[in-house]
Design a protein around this motif. Sequence first.
Motif, PDB file in Angstrom:
ATOM      1  N   ARG A 296       0.858  -1.190   0.000  1.00  0.00           N
ATOM      2  CA  ARG A 296       0.000   0.000   0.000  1.00  0.00           C
ATOM      3  C   ARG A 296       0.896   1.243   0.000  1.00  0.00           C
ATOM      4  O   ARG A 296       1.778   1.375   0.855  1.00  0.00           O
ATOM      5  CB  ARG A 296      -0.908   0.016   1.226  1.00  0.00           C
ATOM      6  N   TYR A 297       0.658   2.120  -0.950  1.00  0.00           N
ATOM      7  CA  TYR A 297       1.423   3.373  -0.976  1.00  0.00           C
ATOM      8  C   TYR A 297       0.846   4.323   0.070  1.00  0.00           C
ATOM      9  O   TYR A 297      -0.355   4.599   0.070  1.00  0.00           O
ATOM     10  CB  TYR A 297       1.350   4.024  -2.363  1.00  0.00           C
ATOM     11  N   GLU A 298       1.717   4.827   0.943  1.00  0.00           N
ATOM     12  CA  GLU A 298       1.246   5.692   2.026  1.00  0.00           C
ATOM     13  C   GLU A 298       2.061   6.973   2.177  1.00  0.00           C
ATOM     14  O   GLU A 298       1.684   7.837   2.968  1.00  0.00           O
ATOM     15  CB  GLU A 298       1.301   4.923   3.355  1.00  0.00           C
TER      16      GLU A 298
ATOM     17  N   LYS B 201      -3.890   3.915 -10.749  1.00  0.00           N
ATOM     18  CA  LYS B 201      -4.424   3.271  -9.553  1.00  0.00           C
ATOM     19  C   LYS B 201      -3.427   2.300  -8.946  1.00  0.00           C
ATOM     20  O   LYS B 201      -3.181   2.312  -7.743  1.00  0.00           O
ATOM     21  CB  LYS B 201      -5.731   2.542  -9.881  1.00  0.00           C
TER      22      LYS B 201
ATOM     23  N   ASN C 139       6.879   5.138  -7.076  1.00  0.00           N
ATOM     24  CA  ASN C 139       5.580   5.754  -6.792  1.00  0.00           C
ATOM     25  C   ASN C 139       5.689   7.125  -6.154  1.00  0.00           C
ATOM     26  O   ASN C 139       4.746   7.915  -6.220  1.00  0.00           O
ATOM     27  CB  ASN C 139       4.758   4.839  -5.869  1.00  0.00           C
ATOM     28  N   ASN C 140       6.806   7.413  -5.527  1.00  0.00           N
ATOM     29  CA  ASN C 140       6.938   8.718  -4.889  1.00  0.00           C
ATOM     30  C   ASN C 140       6.950   9.834  -5.924  1.00  0.00           C
ATOM     31  O   ASN C 140       7.482   9.661  -7.027  1.00  0.00           O
ATOM     32  CB  ASN C 140       8.204   8.771  -4.035  1.00  0.00           C
TER      33      ASN C 140
ATOM     34  N   THR D  33       2.697   9.842   0.846  1.00  0.00           N
ATOM     35  CA  THR D  33       2.192  11.219   0.755  1.00  0.00           C
ATOM     36  C   THR D  33       0.679  11.268   0.893  1.00  0.00           C
ATOM     37  O   THR D  33       0.041  12.193   0.399  1.00  0.00           O
ATOM     38  CB  THR D  33       2.607  11.845  -0.584  1.00  0.00           C
ATOM     39  N   LYS D  34       0.097  10.255   1.561  1.00  0.00           N
ATOM     40  CA  LYS D  34      -1.349  10.190   1.687  1.00  0.00           C
ATOM     41  C   LYS D  34      -1.718   9.971   3.137  1.00  0.00           C
ATOM     42  O   LYS D  34      -1.130   9.133   3.818  1.00  0.00           O
ATOM     43  CB  LYS D  34      -1.895   9.044   0.819  1.00  0.00           C
ATOM     44  N   ASN D  35      -2.696  10.740   3.618  1.00  0.00           N
ATOM     45  CA  ASN D  35      -3.161  10.590   4.984  1.00  0.00           C
ATOM     46  C   ASN D  35      -4.315   9.601   5.022  1.00  0.00           C
ATOM     47  O   ASN D  35      -5.315   9.771   4.322  1.00  0.00           O
ATOM     48  CB  ASN D  35      -3.627  11.934   5.544  1.00  0.00           C
ATOM     49  N   PHE D  36      -4.167   8.565   5.836  1.00  0.00           N
ATOM     50  CA  PHE D  36      -5.211   7.569   5.986  1.00  0.00           C
ATOM     51  C   PHE D  36      -5.792   7.660   7.391  1.00  0.00           C
ATOM     52  O   PHE D  36      -5.078   7.922   8.360  1.00  0.00           O
ATOM     53  CB  PHE D  36      -4.645   6.151   5.816  1.00  0.00           C
TER      54      PHE D  36
END
Length: 485
Positions: free
Chosen positions: A136-138, A466, A184-185, A140-143
């Motif tokens: 799971r790419y995380e 995606k 992905n970054n 630069t994303k807030n979960f």
Amino acid sequence: MNISSITHAPDQCKSDMIIIGHFQDDNSNAHINTLEQSIQDQFKARLANKDFSGKSGQTLTLYSTSGTRVEILGLGKNDKCSPSSLYTLTQKVSAIAAKSRCSSVCNYLTALNFEQINNTLKHKLVCLATSHAAYRYEDTKNFKADNVHHIESLQVFTEDGHASAVEQASAMSAGIEACRHLANNPPNICNPQYMADYATDIANTHDRCEINILEEAQMEEMGMGALLAVGRGSVNPSKLIVLKYNGGGDAKPFALVGKGITFDTGGISLKPGPNMDEMKYDMGGAASVIGAFKAVAELQLPINLITIVAAVENMPDGDAYRPGDVVTSYSGKTIEVLNTDAEGRMILCDALTYAQEFEPQVILDLATLTGACVVALGHHASGVMTKTDGLAADIINAGQEVHDRAWELPLWDDYQKQLDTTFADMKNIGGFPAGTITAGCFLSRFTDGQNWAHIDIAGTAWNNKKQGATGRPVSMLVQYLINQA
């Protein structure tokens, strides 16, 4: 994700989910018969009621009295279950585990005998597919905490001495994750300096590793005019990253060379705006060779490995190189630039020339080099080009062993004339026909006398916005090096 081997039966598993495979129309299942009676009774009832038949992609969820989830995966008919099928189905059931908040999984798909899949491959496929699905790419994303879950541990049933296949797949998975992380970054984060720092961390973390980073001033003094020309338009300085793994004593090293264009605008030959964001993936070759290096270091293979990354950003500004420029490469050969968007071969030619100073026994370069390769092979196979007898077969066969497939394209001298020009030793594009092959021909002019192959991964390094980076062809590279070791 921690990947390990187990040899015990499912009834001894202490995990959140147990995965068991079932071929279509089988009337019994030996591993289900090791579980408690309530599970066996539920399964037999579902078969009798035809709620579940084992059709490919079917899943059946059962629960033990203690709350352990048993996921039964339909594999279809045994004679139809191919490596692609097993990989895809394992991804599907692994995604179910992640969505079901199962942090630990015991997988018994490897307990089955597959007519089309040998024992070593089935172990690697299960490990690699689970790891791929769990990623799971995380960055630069807030979960929200309740929306995020990871499979933290995978235990794979292993017998008949195939624990080494699981160990190798575990290292490959770590390398693939590193590759996907880099690719992905976003380009405002993953620039040449970031790649250099990331590679430094790998070298400092693993035994027998060292790193050297050539800065622009040093490359200028050495005469790497082709590489430096591409980076002239960027405020981010170019780097030549050199990783060394020393596990093979006095043996000549293998060399991996990766194209690391951390963002490609096309330069003065500006790309169209739509989908230009995907040009952050133009360092997929660099990401894959760094990932492969990490896997080799984790496995502590008995080889020597040199991994060279040309990390450059291709931007247009007042100092950018132009169509019509003639630059001098590190080899001394001159290149007429007809298109600044054919930049990958410009940085690779200097990196390939530099790689030869280590007297490698084999050089493999990896690059998202040409859109023409996507046209030729789509997103299923990487393109391999070489003049060395047997080398392409070794690479392709290694890919088959981990279901990371490639296909050989010709590198005949007939194509070389498309690079001829009046104003330099060669031009940097060969025109529309056979664009992938003429790019390979360009690189071949800098690898005379070398056991060298070029691998174009433009169609395989990433899929779509995606899914993002695929991590290919890390597993193929690592398997090739395992075979050589």
